[in-house]
Design an enzyme around this catalytic site. Structure first.
Site, PDB file in Angstrom:
ATOM      1  N   TYR A 149      -5.817  -8.266  -0.881  1.00  0.00           N
ATOM      2  CA  TYR A 149      -4.574  -7.732  -1.459  1.00  0.00           C
ATOM      3  C   TYR A 149      -4.197  -6.468  -0.698  1.00  0.00           C
ATOM      4  O   TYR A 149      -5.047  -5.625  -0.416  1.00  0.00           O
ATOM      5  CB  TYR A 149      -4.775  -7.401  -2.945  1.00  0.00           C
ATOM      6  CG  TYR A 149      -3.578  -6.748  -3.598  1.00  0.00           C
ATOM      7  CD1 TYR A 149      -2.407  -7.474  -3.803  1.00  0.00           C
ATOM      8  CD2 TYR A 149      -3.615  -5.419  -4.012  1.00  0.00           C
ATOM      9  CE1 TYR A 149      -1.304  -6.888  -4.406  1.00  0.00           C
ATOM     10  CE2 TYR A 149      -2.510  -4.827  -4.625  1.00  0.00           C
ATOM     11  CZ  TYR A 149      -1.363  -5.567  -4.820  1.00  0.00           C
ATOM     12  OH  TYR A 149      -0.275  -4.977  -5.423  1.00  0.00           O
ATOM     13  N   ASP A 244      -7.253  -2.109   5.953  1.00  0.00           N
ATOM     14  CA  ASP A 244      -6.688  -1.590   4.722  1.00  0.00           C
ATOM     15  C   ASP A 244      -7.837  -0.987   3.913  1.00  0.00           C
ATOM     16  O   ASP A 244      -8.616  -1.690   3.285  1.00  0.00           O
ATOM     17  CB  ASP A 244      -5.991  -2.714   3.942  1.00  0.00           C
ATOM     18  CG  ASP A 244      -5.360  -2.196   2.652  1.00  0.00           C
ATOM     19  OD1 ASP A 244      -5.606  -1.017   2.292  1.00  0.00           O
ATOM     20  OD2 ASP A 244      -4.638  -2.969   2.003  1.00  0.00           O
ATOM     21  N   LYS A 272      -5.374   5.711  -3.135  1.00  0.00           N
ATOM     22  CA  LYS A 272      -6.321   5.859  -4.236  1.00  0.00           C
ATOM     23  C   LYS A 272      -7.119   7.171  -4.189  1.00  0.00           C
ATOM     24  O   LYS A 272      -6.586   8.192  -4.595  1.00  0.00           O
ATOM     25  CB  LYS A 272      -7.190   4.606  -4.339  1.00  0.00           C
ATOM     26  CG  LYS A 272      -6.293   3.413  -4.702  1.00  0.00           C
ATOM     27  CD  LYS A 272      -6.986   2.119  -5.028  1.00  0.00           C
ATOM     28  CE  LYS A 272      -5.924   1.118  -5.515  1.00  0.00           C
ATOM     29  NZ  LYS A 272      -6.004  -0.199  -4.975  1.00  0.00           N
TER      30      LYS A 272
HETATM   31  C1  LIG Z   1      -4.572  -0.834  -4.469  1.00  0.00           C
HETATM   32  C2  LIG Z   1      -4.481  -1.409  -3.124  1.00  0.00           C
HETATM   33  C3  LIG Z   1      -3.270  -1.409  -2.403  1.00  0.00           C
HETATM   34  C4  LIG Z   1      -1.955  -0.974  -3.004  1.00  0.00           C
HETATM   35  O1  LIG Z   1      -1.935   0.366  -3.346  1.00  0.00           O
HETATM   36  P1  LIG Z   1      -0.853   0.861  -4.443  1.00  0.00           P
HETATM   37  O2  LIG Z   1      -1.049   2.334  -4.485  1.00  0.00           O
HETATM   38  O3  LIG Z   1      -1.195   0.130  -5.707  1.00  0.00           O
HETATM   39  O4  LIG Z   1       0.483   0.469  -3.937  1.00  0.00           O
HETATM   40  C5  LIG Z   1      -3.288  -1.847  -1.097  1.00  0.00           C
HETATM   41  N1  LIG Z   1      -4.428  -2.285  -0.535  1.00  0.00           N
HETATM   42  C6  LIG Z   1      -5.596  -2.310  -1.199  1.00  0.00           C
HETATM   43  C7  LIG Z   1      -6.828  -2.772  -0.501  1.00  0.00           C
HETATM   44  C8  LIG Z   1      -5.666  -1.895  -2.518  1.00  0.00           C
HETATM   45  O5  LIG Z   1      -6.811  -1.968  -3.183  1.00  0.00           O
END
Ligand SMILES: *Cc1c(COP(=O)(O)O)cnc(C)c1O
Length: 430
Positions: A149, A244, A272
């Protein structure tokens, strides 16, 4: 789905109001309990490893606001930094010193990042990194992995069809098929599938993007040598490698998963933990690539609140504290404790427990779980029963089998011991 757990009366009343004015009652669908049945409770207080709902019930929390709360909720250092910073203004619309400090901090902790730009969410960071990869390489195609994701970015809300080489099918309504067709999806931990994609589409591939430790379909790890092989394929074909690390960055190690596995991606997306619980994302990497961004280069990217002083103060305070207490070593200690009690408990049961550092997942399947197809073998009805039984016992796990759990430095060995003692009861009902 029947649920033994019921939210309290104040939560229940708020939920009815929310349902009539917010689609599905939530501002992010993962909060809606759709995977487990029942209704979410409302929280207005959180401290350390606990959250308290509006009806006054307290829960030991393993969601950690979906990753950011690595020091636990409302750590003193973060609250003080935000409060002090707010006294002088909440946004300036012109460079502020915290932006320089944050950029230097990120580049120091994540050596593959030579230059970095801040955004307001992980989604924005990924969206911008993809555009930059396309703009830099002059190529349109991107490759992603099933079950990874990357936020709600159009091009990335795509999973595979029946085979690794199947052209993308939109995973969400509202995404033009012509855009989805530019995304190729392959199974994780399947090097041959990725090699086949490069053989077919190599010269078109702008970038390969992945969670180096996929944690949005539960949690599974890259097999030995897998990430190195991806790095090599990208280099050979002139495609950029984008890690990511929105979830793993600053959590698994100061330098994220790339530090642990010794890989140098071309671009990294973050979020995060670096926001300390405020809305923050970032993307960065090789300076020659980053210099393609406006105002230096032709790839446009912007944000009214990007580099917001409150958000950066919170993030910097959190990172400083993690470094001061060597939080990562402590989290590994806590994670190992949890793993040990979990392993003893699930012995001989059709359950699979996976962990790296402070991230974990309990799958309701025998395993092994090494990709999305394996993760989907999990008995989600059994997970739902476990989830509700945990809630009844004052323990909050993410309301979906396909989410990772998080430990924070505020989860004391005593709290983990208490949870371990409750687990046999929770697992009985499967
Ligand atoms: C949470 C997450 C996102 C998206 O971040 P948001 O701040 O919710 O837009 C993208 N990539 C990964 C791996 C994530 O865990």
């Amino acid at each position: 789905m029947s649920s033994p757990y019921h939210a309290g009366p104040i939560s229940e009343a708020l939920w009815q109001r929310a349902l009539s004015r917010i689609p599905g009652g939530v501002n992010s669908p993962v909060r809606a309990f759709r995977g487990v049945g029942g209704e979410p409770f409302f929280v207005n207080k959180a401290k350390g490893c606990t959250i308290t709902d509006v009806d006054g019930r307290e829960y030991i929390d393993f969601v950690g606001t979906w990753g950011p709360a690595i020091l636990g909720h409302a750590p003193q250092v973060v609250i003080e930094a935000v409060t002090e910073t707010a006294k002088h203004g909440t946004s300036f619309g012109i460079p502020n010193p915290l932006e320089v400090e944050m950029a230097e901090t990120i580049c120091r902790l994540v050596p593959s990042v030579q230059k970095v730009r801040m955004t307001n969410s992980g989604t924005e960071a990924v969206m911008s990194a993809i555009r930059l990869a396309r703009g830099f390489t002059g190529r349109d195609r991107i490759v992603k992995f099933e079950g990874c994701y990357h936020g709600h970015v159009d091009s990335l809300l795509v999973k595979a069809g029946s085979g690794a080489l199947t052209l993308g099918q939109p995973d969400s309504a509202g995404i033009p098929a012509s855009l989805a067709a530019l995304t190729t999806t392959v199974p994780f931990n399947d090097l041959e599938a990725l090699k086949a994609v490069f053989r077919d589409q190599g010269p078109e591939i702008a970038c390969v993007i992945l969670e180096p430790v996929p944690a949005n379909a539960g949690l599974y790890l890259p097999e030995p040598g897998y990430l190195n092989a991806i790095r090599q394929l990208c280099t050979e074909h002139g495609s950029l490698l984008v890690f990511d690390e929105v979830m793993t960055g600053f959590r698994l190690a100061p330098g994220g998963a790339q530090e642990i596995f010794g890989i140098t991606p071309d671009l990294t997306t973050m979020g995060k933990v670096i926001g300390g619980g405020l809305p923050v994302g970032a993307f960065g990497g090789r300076a020659d690539i980053m210099d393609h961004l406006a105002p230096l280069g032709p790839v446009y990217q912007a944000g009214t609140l990007s580099g917001n002083p409150l958000a950066l103060a919170a993030g910097l305070a959190q990172l400083k504290e993690m470094e001061r207490i060597n939080g990562w070593a402590h989290l590994e200690f806590l994670g190992a404790q949890m793993e040990e009690s979990m392993r003893a408990l699930i012995k001989g049961k059709p359950l699979t427990f996976q962990r790296i550092g402070s991230m974990f997942c309990l799958y309701f399947t025998e395993g092994p779980v090494r990709n999305l197809a394996d993760a989907k073998q999990s008995d989600t009805a059994a997970f739902a029963r476990y989830f509700h039984a945990a809630l009844e016992n004052g323990i909050y796990f993410a309301p979906s089998q396909y989410e990772a759990g998080f430990l924070s430095t505020a989860h004391s060995p005593e709290v983990l011991e208490r949870v371990a003692k409750a687990l046999p009861r929770l697992l009985q009902i499967i």
